[in-house]
Design an enzyme around this catalytic site. Sequence first.
Site, PDB file in Angstrom:
ATOM      1  N   LYS A  22       0.841  -1.204   0.000  1.00 26.67           N
ATOM      2  CA  LYS A  22       0.000   0.000   0.000  1.00 26.67           C
ATOM      3  C   LYS A  22       0.872   1.248   0.000  1.00 26.67           C
ATOM      4  CE  LYS A  22      -1.670   1.565   4.134  1.00 26.67           C
ATOM      5  NZ  LYS A  22      -1.267   2.985   4.317  1.00 26.67           N
ATOM      6  N   ASN A  23       1.899   1.251   0.847  1.00 25.75           N
ATOM      7  CA  ASN A  23       2.699   2.471   1.006  1.00 25.75           C
ATOM      8  C   ASN A  23       3.643   2.727  -0.167  1.00 25.75           C
ATOM      9  OD1 ASN A  23       1.392   2.971   3.367  1.00 25.75           O
ATOM     10  ND2 ASN A  23       3.130   2.575   4.722  1.00 25.75           N
ATOM     11  N   CYS A 118      -4.989  13.033  12.918  1.00 25.93           N
ATOM     12  CA  CYS A 118      -4.696  11.609  12.893  1.00 25.93           C
ATOM     13  C   CYS A 118      -4.561  11.086  14.313  1.00 25.93           C
ATOM     14  CB  CYS A 118      -3.410  11.412  12.124  1.00 25.93           C
ATOM     15  SG  CYS A 118      -2.919   9.721  12.024  1.00 25.93           S
ATOM     16  N   ARG A 123       1.299  14.775  13.123  1.00 31.20           N
ATOM     17  CA  ARG A 123       1.649  14.552  11.718  1.00 31.20           C
ATOM     18  C   ARG A 123       1.559  15.811  10.853  1.00 31.20           C
ATOM     19  NH1 ARG A 123      -0.528   8.741   9.873  1.00 31.20           N
ATOM     20  NH2 ARG A 123       1.319   8.831   8.581  1.00 31.20           N
ATOM     21  N   VAL A 166       9.253  10.028   5.564  1.00 28.74           N
ATOM     22  CA  VAL A 166       8.933   9.234   4.374  1.00 28.74           C
ATOM     23  C   VAL A 166       8.156  10.095   3.374  1.00 28.74           C
ATOM     24  CG1 VAL A 166       7.607   7.235   3.557  1.00 28.74           C
ATOM     25  CG2 VAL A 166       8.920   7.068   5.672  1.00 28.74           C
ATOM     26  N   ASP A 307       5.268   0.906  12.046  1.00 28.63           N
ATOM     27  CA  ASP A 307       4.055   0.238  11.562  1.00 28.63           C
ATOM     28  C   ASP A 307       3.956  -1.225  12.004  1.00 28.63           C
ATOM     29  OD1 ASP A 307       3.225   2.534  10.386  1.00 28.63           O
ATOM     30  OD2 ASP A 307       3.442   1.869   8.315  1.00 28.63           O
ATOM     31  N   ARG A 399      -8.564  -0.283   5.364  1.00 24.51           N
ATOM     32  CA  ARG A 399      -7.720   0.745   4.738  1.00 24.51           C
ATOM     33  C   ARG A 399      -6.409   0.147   4.240  1.00 24.51           C
ATOM     34  NH1 ARG A 399      -6.046   5.301   8.327  1.00 24.51           N
ATOM     35  NH2 ARG A 399      -4.792   5.555   6.477  1.00 24.51           N
TER      36      ARG A 399
HETATM   37  C1  UD1 Z   1       4.691   6.985   6.300  1.00 22.46           C
HETATM   38  C2  UD1 Z   1       3.809   5.782   6.144  1.00 22.46           C
HETATM   39  C3  UD1 Z   1       3.300   5.329   7.501  1.00 22.46           C
HETATM   40  C4  UD1 Z   1       4.463   5.111   8.450  1.00 22.46           C
HETATM   41  C5  UD1 Z   1       5.386   6.332   8.477  1.00 22.46           C
HETATM   42  C6  UD1 Z   1       6.665   6.097   9.270  1.00 22.46           C
HETATM   43  C7  UD1 Z   1       2.771   5.997   3.979  1.00 22.46           C
HETATM   44  C8  UD1 Z   1       1.535   6.292   3.208  1.00 22.46           C
HETATM   45  N1  UD1 Z   1       2.677   6.118   5.308  1.00 22.46           N
HETATM   46  O1  UD1 Z   1       3.907   8.041   6.845  1.00 22.46           O
HETATM   47  O2  UD1 Z   1       2.582   4.120   7.333  1.00 22.46           O
HETATM   48  O3  UD1 Z   1       3.959   4.922   9.753  1.00 22.46           O
HETATM   49  O4  UD1 Z   1       5.780   6.675   7.142  1.00 22.46           O
HETATM   50  O5  UD1 Z   1       7.374   5.028   8.762  1.00 22.46           O
HETATM   51  O6  UD1 Z   1       3.798   5.616   3.427  1.00 22.46           O
HETATM   52  N2  UD1 Z   1       6.965  14.840  10.293  1.00 22.46           N
HETATM   53  C9  UD1 Z   1       7.115  16.205  10.532  1.00 22.46           C
HETATM   54  N3  UD1 Z   1       6.867  17.059   9.504  1.00 22.46           N
HETATM   55  C10 UD1 Z   1       6.527  16.627   8.251  1.00 22.46           C
HETATM   56  C11 UD1 Z   1       6.405  15.239   8.021  1.00 22.46           C
HETATM   57  C12 UD1 Z   1       6.634  14.370   9.076  1.00 22.46           C
HETATM   58  O7  UD1 Z   1       7.418  16.625  11.633  1.00 22.46           O
HETATM   59  O8  UD1 Z   1       6.333  17.457   7.349  1.00 22.46           O
HETATM   60  C13 UD1 Z   1       7.205  13.891  11.415  1.00 22.46           C
HETATM   61  C14 UD1 Z   1       5.966  13.059  11.746  1.00 22.46           C
HETATM   62  O9  UD1 Z   1       5.090  13.747  12.602  1.00 22.46           O
HETATM   63  C15 UD1 Z   1       6.588  11.847  12.379  1.00 22.46           C
HETATM   64  C16 UD1 Z   1       7.899  11.667  11.605  1.00 22.46           C
HETATM   65  O10 UD1 Z   1       8.154  12.933  11.002  1.00 22.46           O
HETATM   66  O11 UD1 Z   1       6.877  12.095  13.723  1.00 22.46           O
HETATM   67  C17 UD1 Z   1       7.873  10.593  10.538  1.00 22.46           C
HETATM   68  O12 UD1 Z   1       6.737  10.770   9.713  1.00 22.46           O
HETATM   69  P1  UD1 Z   1       6.769  10.402   8.171  1.00 22.46           P
HETATM   70  O13 UD1 Z   1       7.951   9.538   7.889  1.00 22.46           O
HETATM   71  O14 UD1 Z   1       6.605  11.627   7.366  1.00 22.46           O
HETATM   72  O15 UD1 Z   1       5.458   9.535   8.018  1.00 22.46           O
HETATM   73  P2  UD1 Z   1       4.431   9.528   6.816  1.00 22.46           P
HETATM   74  O16 UD1 Z   1       5.144   9.762   5.526  1.00 22.46           O
HETATM   75  O17 UD1 Z   1       3.284  10.408   7.161  1.00 22.46           O
END
Ligand code: UD1
Length: 418
Positions: A22-23, A118, A123, A166, A307, A399
């Site tokens: 999915k991701n 969320c 996030r 990510v 995850d 989901r």
């Molecule tokens: C993706 C995955 C999710 C997984 C996560 C961490 C998808 C669709 N989702 O989510 O399943 O749990 O990676 O492996 O692939 N952060 C900030 N600012 C930002 C973006 C992130 O502070 O602009 C923080 C987040 O709050 C969190 C950390 O960075 O504490 C990591 O988040 P991130 O790697 O961005 O997760 P997602 O991409 O949302």
Amino acid sequence: MQKLIIKGKKKLSGSISISGSKNATLPILAATLLTDKVITLKNIPLVQDVHTMINLLKFIGLNIEISKKSKTLKISSNRKLKTVAPYNLLKTMRAGVLVLGPLLAKYKKAKVSLPGGCAIGARPVNLHLFALEKLGAKIKIKNGYIYASAKDGLKGSIIKFPSISVGATENAILAAVSAKGKTIISNCAIEPEIQDMIIFLKKMGCNINFVGKRKILIIGTREFKNIRHEVIFDRIELGTYLIAAALAGKKIIFLKVKPKIIETEIKLLKKMGIKIKIDKNKITIFESGKVNNVNIKTAPYPGFPTDLQAQIMILMLKASGVSKITENIFENRFMHVPELRRMGAKIIIKKNIAFVTGPTNLSGAEVMATDLRASVSLVLAALIADNRTVINRVYHLDRGYENLEKKLRKCKANINRV
Ligand code: UD1
């Protein structure tokens, strides 16, 4: 509302086939906005988040044909796209924000809803916006929307992320591959799903290469090709079922997987005493005796994935002694714990650390979960609990887990949806 009813303590055996990731599918789908060529995607998991992304891309203007049987999508574009991603399509799935980078790169502007709140943490998307600003975008936030524009188009730049994300890495790549000139992105996330997206982009014609462990060099282009791509397997789904097998399996076989991608998880399962046999594209788990307690910390890949944190907690409930989980990625990701306690689990939370005491005999109860991975951890708990467990809010599972009941039932689990 649908519920899952699970009668626990059944020994599982058989084989489980793992769906596409999915991701990886979500950012690859967002990437198709960059091109007017025909893209064929195979091994697509037909889970709710993927349908939500498909609906978003259709709203924006892509043509998407779904073949449910062969799990294939054929995507093409023959009109000017809308550059808007509305709230109603982003409130249930944060990955919708990944359309921002490609729309901005192609059309020089985009209006994308800020993703909804969320359960697992705040996030924010500041790192996504930071990267796009480095590429020359002007960004304003108004009425819950991100308004981004780049009058003369995005320009290659140097993006050094202050912390690893990510989604922000994906958005930065998806913008930079069509920006003018050269971009270097450093301190980026290197999850296998991002690597799969990069393989996809390279096939499409993008000039993108790793030049260091967390450093990517991109030269922008707008020349693309018709391509086919098969999405990588879902390592989180695999990890979830490996844990199910370790909990309740007699012998369970996983075919067509790449064990190398989940080395961290395999090493941990071995340390916990799980009997696991690794072949080139196959993993077998056998019935294990005593389970050892361990301490883990969640971290970006190749660390232990957040995850899988809720799922490994269930195996810790079977281990002798106290195990410790430090959750380093999301600030509110122990929401499954109160429900597990209702099933008899002994878990104490102190700040971002969970102390799990085992072995515990769980007893079935009526429970509900608040997010995808928390829900599946309740399914795992139910598999080893006495009596009947009823899991509410099944839509969370839908989901991200394709045919969950079918896959478990094939291994003789007593699980039904009502
Ligand atoms: C993706 C995955 C999710 C997984 C996560 C961490 C998808 C669709 N989702 O989510 O399943 O749990 O990676 O492996 O692939 N952060 C900030 N600012 C930002 C973006 C992130 O502070 O602009 C923080 C987040 O709050 C969190 C950390 O960075 O504490 C990591 O988040 P991130 O790697 O961005 O997760 P997602 O991409 O949302």
